[in-house]
Write a protein that holds these residues in place. Sequence first.
Motif, PDB file in Angstrom:
ATOM      1  N   THR A 235       0.827  -1.205   0.000  1.00 49.70           N
ATOM      2  CA  THR A 235       0.000   0.000   0.000  1.00 49.70           C
ATOM      3  C   THR A 235       0.867   1.262   0.000  1.00 49.70           C
ATOM      4  N   GLY A 236       1.922   1.260   0.809  1.00 47.36           N
ATOM      5  CA  GLY A 236       2.805   2.416   0.888  1.00 47.36           C
ATOM      6  C   GLY A 236       3.489   2.714  -0.430  1.00 47.36           C
ATOM      7  N   ILE A 237       3.955   1.672  -1.124  1.00 48.93           N
ATOM      8  CA  ILE A 237       4.601   1.870  -2.430  1.00 48.93           C
ATOM      9  C   ILE A 237       3.606   2.453  -3.424  1.00 48.93           C
ATOM     10  N   SER A 238       2.370   1.968  -3.379  1.00 47.44           N
ATOM     11  CA  SER A 238       1.345   2.484  -4.301  1.00 47.44           C
ATOM     12  C   SER A 238       1.085   3.965  -4.057  1.00 47.44           C
ATOM     13  N   GLU A 239       1.083   4.373  -2.793  1.00 46.44           N
ATOM     14  CA  GLU A 239       0.855   5.780  -2.460  1.00 46.44           C
ATOM     15  C   GLU A 239       2.027   6.654  -2.918  1.00 46.44           C
ATOM     16  N   GLY A 240       3.247   6.135  -2.772  1.00 43.76           N
ATOM     17  CA  GLY A 240       4.416   6.876  -3.227  1.00 43.76           C
ATOM     18  C   GLY A 240       4.405   7.069  -4.741  1.00 43.76           C
ATOM     19  N   LEU A 241       4.055   6.013  -5.476  1.00 42.46           N
ATOM     20  CA  LEU A 241       4.002   6.107  -6.934  1.00 42.46           C
ATOM     21  C   LEU A 241       2.854   7.000  -7.387  1.00 42.46           C
ATOM     22  N   GLU A 242       1.717   6.923  -6.691  1.00 40.09           N
ATOM     23  CA  GLU A 242       0.596   7.803  -7.038  1.00 40.09           C
ATOM     24  C   GLU A 242       1.020   9.268  -6.910  1.00 40.09           C
ATOM     25  N   TYR A 243       1.776   9.574  -5.859  1.00 42.10           N
ATOM     26  CA  TYR A 243       2.254  10.947  -5.672  1.00 42.10           C
ATOM     27  C   TYR A 243       3.174  11.363  -6.819  1.00 42.10           C
ATOM     28  N   LEU A 244       4.088  10.488  -7.221  1.00 47.00           N
ATOM     29  CA  LEU A 244       4.993  10.823  -8.319  1.00 47.00           C
ATOM     30  C   LEU A 244       4.221  11.090  -9.611  1.00 47.00           C
ATOM     31  N   HIS A 245       3.178  10.297  -9.851  1.00 43.16           N
ATOM     32  CA  HIS A 245       2.419  10.420 -11.092  1.00 43.16           C
ATOM     33  C   HIS A 245       1.404  11.561 -11.068  1.00 43.16           C
ATOM     34  N   ARG A 246       0.904  11.895  -9.864  1.00 46.25           N
ATOM     35  CA  ARG A 246      -0.214  12.838  -9.799  1.00 46.25           C
ATOM     36  C   ARG A 246      -0.049  13.932  -8.750  1.00 46.25           C
ATOM     37  N   GLY A 247       0.982  13.868  -7.927  1.00 43.34           N
ATOM     38  CA  GLY A 247       1.061  14.744  -6.762  1.00 43.34           C
ATOM     39  C   GLY A 247       1.614  16.128  -6.994  1.00 43.34           C
ATOM     40  N   SER A 248       2.109  16.406  -8.190  1.00 44.04           N
ATOM     41  CA  SER A 248       2.667  17.738  -8.455  1.00 44.04           C
ATOM     42  C   SER A 248       2.386  18.120  -9.899  1.00 44.04           C
ATOM     43  N   GLU A 249       2.817  19.318 -10.287  1.00 49.76           N
ATOM     44  CA  GLU A 249       2.573  19.791 -11.646  1.00 49.76           C
ATOM     45  C   GLU A 249       3.318  18.951 -12.675  1.00 49.76           C
ATOM     46  N   VAL A 250       4.455  18.422 -12.287  1.00 49.26           N
ATOM     47  CA  VAL A 250       5.247  17.601 -13.190  1.00 49.26           C
ATOM     48  C   VAL A 250       5.045  16.127 -12.850  1.00 49.26           C
ATOM     49  N   LYS A 251       4.707  15.349 -13.842  1.00 51.80           N
ATOM     50  CA  LYS A 251       4.533  13.911 -13.657  1.00 51.80           C
ATOM     51  C   LYS A 251       5.907  13.243 -13.696  1.00 51.80           C
ATOM     52  N   ILE A 252       6.241  12.520 -12.650  1.00 52.43           N
ATOM     53  CA  ILE A 252       7.545  11.857 -12.578  1.00 52.43           C
ATOM     54  C   ILE A 252       7.361  10.350 -12.750  1.00 52.43           C
ATOM     55  N   ILE A 253       8.095   9.788 -13.702  1.00 51.77           N
ATOM     56  CA  ILE A 253       8.092   8.339 -13.919  1.00 51.77           C
ATOM     57  C   ILE A 253       9.417   7.791 -13.403  1.00 51.77           C
ATOM     58  N   HIS A 254       9.355   6.860 -12.482  1.00 47.10           N
ATOM     59  CA  HIS A 254      10.559   6.372 -11.811  1.00 47.10           C
ATOM     60  C   HIS A 254      11.446   5.559 -12.744  1.00 47.10           C
ATOM     61  N   ARG A 255      10.876   4.663 -13.507  1.00 51.31           N
ATOM     62  CA  ARG A 255      11.549   3.814 -14.504  1.00 51.31           C
ATOM     63  C   ARG A 255      12.362   2.652 -13.931  1.00 51.31           C
ATOM     64  N   ASP A 256      12.503   2.558 -12.624  1.00 54.89           N
ATOM     65  CA  ASP A 256      13.287   1.430 -12.092  1.00 54.89           C
ATOM     66  C   ASP A 256      12.702   0.939 -10.761  1.00 54.89           C
ATOM     67  N   ILE A 257      11.395   0.747 -10.745  1.00 53.62           N
ATOM     68  CA  ILE A 257      10.736   0.209  -9.560  1.00 53.62           C
ATOM     69  C   ILE A 257      11.060  -1.279  -9.446  1.00 53.62           C
ATOM     70  N   LYS A 258      11.658  -1.676  -8.338  1.00 53.95           N
ATOM     71  CA  LYS A 258      11.996  -3.073  -8.075  1.00 53.95           C
ATOM     72  C   LYS A 258      12.288  -3.212  -6.586  1.00 53.95           C
ATOM     73  N   THR A 259      12.396  -4.441  -6.097  1.00 49.91           N
ATOM     74  CA  THR A 259      12.542  -4.670  -4.652  1.00 49.91           C
ATOM     75  C   THR A 259      13.801  -4.040  -4.081  1.00 49.91           C
ATOM     76  N   SER A 260      14.890  -3.997  -4.846  1.00 48.51           N
ATOM     77  CA  SER A 260      16.138  -3.441  -4.313  1.00 48.51           C
ATOM     78  C   SER A 260      16.089  -1.913  -4.210  1.00 48.51           C
ATOM     79  N   ASN A 261      15.105  -1.280  -4.854  1.00 41.96           N
ATOM     80  CA  ASN A 261      14.950   0.171  -4.765  1.00 41.96           C
ATOM     81  C   ASN A 261      13.841   0.578  -3.801  1.00 41.96           C
ATOM     82  N   ILE A 262      13.399  -0.366  -2.983  1.00 42.01           N
ATOM     83  CA  ILE A 262      12.441  -0.074  -1.920  1.00 42.01           C
ATOM     84  C   ILE A 262      13.162  -0.261  -0.583  1.00 42.01           C
ATOM     85  N   LEU A 263      13.317   0.823   0.165  1.00 38.71           N
ATOM     86  CA  LEU A 263      13.964   0.755   1.474  1.00 38.71           C
ATOM     87  C   LEU A 263      12.900   0.699   2.566  1.00 38.71           C
TER      88      LEU A 263
END
Length: 348
Positions: free
Chosen positions: A155-183
């Motif tokens: 759930t937390g990862i989904s909220e973080g990605l939702e913010y990147l995609h919709r939370g600001s004027e600029v849409k940010i695409i991470h491009r490298d979502i994977k288990t090693s990039n989740i702390l």
Amino acid sequence: MKLAVAAFSLSILTSLGAFISYKRFSRERKAQIPSCSNFKYEVLEKATESFHDSVKLGQGGAGSVYKGILPDGRVVAVKKLFFNTREWADQFFNEVNLISGVQHKNLVRLLGCSIEGPKSLLVYEYVQNRSLDQILFMKNTVHILSWKQRFNIITGISEGLEYLHRGSEVKIIHRDIKTSNILLDQNLSPKIADFGLARSLGTDKTQTNTGIAGTLGYLAPEYLIKGQLTEKADVYAYGVLIIEIATGKKNNAFSQGTSSALHSVWEHFKADTLKSSVDPRLKGMFTEEEALKVLEIGLLCVQSSVELRPSMSEIVYMLKNNDCKFDSPRQPPFLSASVLMADEETRD
């Protein structure tokens, strides 16, 4: 003798030219950095014991991360990159420019940077626990993530990605979502890290063509094959990620048939035995309704057709509302291996 003098003069001129180019490059790059707090290189070097291996937290394709203790007692994570190519330099400044103003509980916070020393450094908040892959896929580990912990992470990862995609004027695409990039922090709450490959899209843009970057096994088909990048590429990677979390199995990009985690879950879904896909190490101690929902959402995310994948906003709503009804997956998972192998055969 004349030859030696000429060679020496050439060496001096070459060094001088390189120095001037470096200074010019540094000035140009400084102008690109927004309000990023400056840290002195010497301070960070001392804080990390001269980047000693004993305080090394991890290593990626573009550099290494070290635990550091600042003079005021703050514990930080210092990411060190050595610019032997312009591409690495671009990743560094791309990361600074994109996330210096981003604030969300499920994103690792950038505290500042250093560009004055021999190596450029990024300073992040220190996240106490290891990356998700180090806990989830560790064999014989004492600590097995409970279902409740896994669901909170999903759930937390989904909220973080939702913010990147919709939370600001600029849409940010991470491009490298994977288990090693989740702390994971002290409460095992997730924080998305490593924005070196991230790209931004203006509000008037929905798609861009770009060079392929990321990790095989998490790459969406339209991006892998055609270089077409939208936020749905992150959705695809998120789908792979949550299936890995629910099953406890790492998705292998080059596995086919039942050895592929995605294919196995799809087969269980068709046979109405999806419950059997849940990580056996949980020994049945999980909420069945939540587990089935997570696996179905994962399958929705990894469909080949972009238009069939949900948005991150829709995914957050699905996860947080028990009474939410959603369409079942229509397509089997896209498997990177089959496409890559077919492409190689075509070339031959």
